[in-house]
Design a protein around this motif. Sequence first.
Motif, PDB file in Angstrom:
ATOM      1  N   PRO A   1       1.014  -0.866   0.112  1.00  0.00           N
ATOM      2  CA  PRO A   1       0.360   0.039  -0.082  1.00  0.00           C
ATOM      3  C   PRO A   1       0.508   0.773   0.015  1.00  0.00           C
ATOM      4  O   PRO A   1       1.989   1.215   0.705  1.00  0.00           O
ATOM      5  N   LEU A   2       0.595   2.554  -0.234  1.00  0.00           N
ATOM      6  CA  LEU A   2       0.946   4.093  -0.105  1.00  0.00           C
ATOM      7  C   LEU A   2       0.193   4.535  -0.211  1.00  0.00           C
ATOM      8  O   LEU A   2      -0.897   4.925   0.139  1.00  0.00           O
ATOM      9  N   THR A   3       0.703   5.380   0.943  1.00  0.00           N
ATOM     10  CA  THR A   3       0.556   6.059   1.587  1.00  0.00           C
ATOM     11  C   THR A   3      -0.576   7.768   0.440  1.00  0.00           C
ATOM     12  O   THR A   3       0.578   7.828  -0.507  1.00  0.00           O
ATOM     13  N   ALA A   4      -1.271   8.633   0.847  1.00  0.00           N
ATOM     14  CA  ALA A   4      -1.055   9.786   0.528  1.00  0.00           C
ATOM     15  C   ALA A   4      -0.181  10.166   0.334  1.00  0.00           C
ATOM     16  O   ALA A   4      -0.268  10.701  -1.219  1.00  0.00           O
ATOM     17  N   GLU A   5       0.500  10.291   1.414  1.00  0.00           N
ATOM     18  CA  GLU A   5       2.251  11.334   1.281  1.00  0.00           C
ATOM     19  C   GLU A   5       2.844  11.009   0.277  1.00  0.00           C
ATOM     20  O   GLU A   5       3.224  11.232  -0.069  1.00  0.00           O
ATOM     21  N   ALA A   6       3.307   9.171   0.271  1.00  0.00           N
ATOM     22  CA  ALA A   6       4.151   9.354  -0.189  1.00  0.00           C
ATOM     23  C   ALA A   6       3.444   9.018  -1.893  1.00  0.00           C
ATOM     24  O   ALA A   6       4.572   9.125  -2.546  1.00  0.00           O
ATOM     25  N   MET A   7       2.473   9.316  -2.245  1.00  0.00           N
ATOM     26  CA  MET A   7       1.990   9.063  -3.338  1.00  0.00           C
ATOM     27  C   MET A   7       2.357  10.330  -3.663  1.00  0.00           C
ATOM     28  O   MET A   7       2.864  11.100  -5.264  1.00  0.00           O
ATOM     29  N   ALA A   8       1.397  11.362  -2.797  1.00  0.00           N
ATOM     30  CA  ALA A   8       1.936  12.932  -3.428  1.00  0.00           C
ATOM     31  C   ALA A   8       3.856  12.220  -3.432  1.00  0.00           C
ATOM     32  O   ALA A   8       4.202  13.619  -4.481  1.00  0.00           O
ATOM     33  N   ALA A   9       4.529  12.606  -3.554  1.00  0.00           N
ATOM     34  CA  ALA A   9       6.216  12.364  -2.795  1.00  0.00           C
ATOM     35  C   ALA A   9       6.855  12.079  -4.072  1.00  0.00           C
ATOM     36  O   ALA A   9       7.434  11.920  -4.764  1.00  0.00           O
ATOM     37  N   ALA A  10       6.143  10.705  -4.334  1.00  0.00           N
ATOM     38  CA  ALA A  10       6.284  10.041  -6.013  1.00  0.00           C
ATOM     39  C   ALA A  10       6.557  10.901  -6.851  1.00  0.00           C
ATOM     40  O   ALA A  10       6.794  10.443  -8.013  1.00  0.00           O
ATOM     41  N   ALA A  11       5.351  11.756  -7.392  1.00  0.00           N
ATOM     42  CA  ALA A  11       5.326  12.649  -8.436  1.00  0.00           C
ATOM     43  C   ALA A  11       5.245  11.278  -9.592  1.00  0.00           C
ATOM     44  O   ALA A  11       5.286  12.433 -10.538  1.00  0.00           O
ATOM     45  N   PRO A  12       3.933  10.535  -9.440  1.00  0.00           N
ATOM     46  CA  PRO A  12       4.111   9.943 -10.995  1.00  0.00           C
ATOM     47  C   PRO A  12       3.508  11.009 -12.573  1.00  0.00           C
ATOM     48  O   PRO A  12       2.413  11.495 -12.307  1.00  0.00           O
ATOM     49  N   ASP A  13       3.520  10.859 -13.260  1.00  0.00           N
ATOM     50  CA  ASP A  13       2.897  11.738 -14.677  1.00  0.00           C
ATOM     51  C   ASP A  13       2.245  10.465 -14.895  1.00  0.00           C
ATOM     52  O   ASP A  13       1.098  11.051 -15.487  1.00  0.00           O
ATOM     53  N   VAL A  14       2.005   9.829 -15.040  1.00  0.00           N
ATOM     54  CA  VAL A  14       0.779   8.904 -15.647  1.00  0.00           C
ATOM     55  C   VAL A  14       0.968   7.582 -14.903  1.00  0.00           C
ATOM     56  O   VAL A  14       2.180   6.665 -14.299  1.00  0.00           O
ATOM     57  N   LEU A  15      -0.809   6.663 -14.481  1.00  0.00           N
ATOM     58  CA  LEU A  15      -0.508   5.857 -13.757  1.00  0.00           C
ATOM     59  C   LEU A  15      -0.518   4.833 -14.952  1.00  0.00           C
ATOM     60  O   LEU A  15      -1.816   4.729 -15.617  1.00  0.00           O
ATOM     61  N   VAL A  16      -0.565   3.522 -14.309  1.00  0.00           N
ATOM     62  CA  VAL A  16      -1.083   2.498 -14.945  1.00  0.00           C
ATOM     63  C   VAL A  16      -2.375   1.285 -14.145  1.00  0.00           C
ATOM     64  O   VAL A  16      -1.158   0.923 -13.326  1.00  0.00           O
ATOM     65  N   ASN A  17      -2.671   0.465 -14.800  1.00  0.00           N
ATOM     66  CA  ASN A  17      -3.268  -0.405 -13.997  1.00  0.00           C
ATOM     67  C   ASN A  17      -3.917  -1.377 -15.509  1.00  0.00           C
ATOM     68  O   ASN A  17      -3.382  -0.788 -16.193  1.00  0.00           O
ATOM     69  N   SER A  18      -4.477  -2.019 -14.824  1.00  0.00           N
ATOM     70  CA  SER A  18      -5.277  -3.485 -16.052  1.00  0.00           C
ATOM     71  C   SER A  18      -6.134  -2.877 -16.096  1.00  0.00           C
ATOM     72  O   SER A  18      -7.015  -2.268 -14.701  1.00  0.00           O
ATOM     73  N   THR A  19      -7.020  -2.906 -16.959  1.00  0.00           N
ATOM     74  CA  THR A  19      -9.197  -3.112 -16.964  1.00  0.00           C
ATOM     75  C   THR A  19      -9.438  -4.370 -16.135  1.00  0.00           C
ATOM     76  O   THR A  19     -10.826  -3.017 -15.883  1.00  0.00           O
TER      77      THR A  19
END
Length: 292
Positions: free
Chosen positions: A214-232
């Motif tokens: 799991p990734l916390t909201a704070e860590a998500m913000a720090a990671a700063a991804p330009d694009v998210l990838v997921n499966s359908t």
Amino acid sequence: MAAELSRRQWLALAAGAGSALSLPAGWAQSAQRPVQRLITVGGAVTEVVYALGAQSLLVATDTTSLYPEAANRTPKVGYLRQLSAEGLLSLRPDAIVGAAEAGPAIVLEQVRAAGVRVELIAADHSFAEVLRKVQTVGRITGREGQAQTLATQLKAQWAQVQSTVAQAQRKPKALFILSHSGAPLVAGRGTAAHALLSLAGAQNVVQQFEGYRPLTAEAMAAAAPDVLVNSTQGIEALGGVDAFWRRPELALTPAFARKALVMMEASQLLGFGPRLPEAVSQLHSQMLKATA
């Protein structure tokens, strides 16, 4: 004949409890005979069987074997990590070929003890893994010639894809989210998703750990991804695209501003099967488009 052994005899033999039972004559050498009854566990392995035209040998597949469509209509032996000796042996297979994560190990040992040939294909999340699957299935099914032809075609496709990726001017900062069941997880180092992002010319923003967490909201913000990838399938499990973007932690990422999301079918995206060149090509182009 082996086919005439009862289910109880099979299980006693497999567990080592039936020492008084004797194997049918020649059963110990069955692994050397041409395979007539095959079970595959692992979607990519099943794909190779169909690609080589050996599907007539299949007596069952596991529940991750979803492609091609015909694979959905085969009898199922359950999830590849939760196999049972009784279920496998009741189908009287000559051989079981599977992904490295197939198991439990004790079940496969019981199946081996019953005289069934079991081969698992090592995984390292590379193009070489795809070729190992092609070679192994070709050898076991007696389709070595077809396997060589397929391998040659895949190598040519791979060279073209890798050339295209190498010429790209940008490496998008990407985050892979796994959300097939339970709380969403993000992919760190050592995962199939991490390898796929790298092969497709992206930078995985999660480098601080291995595996899925799991990734916390704070860590998500720090990671700063330009694009998210997921499966359908993962997006569907979260309630669809609109519901996905309503997750509050995603609003903290650059990807949220442009709704940069790339989705692909799970078995193609993470299977490391014969569709890998196509998967990498599509992921590469879609990530660049989403971040343009």
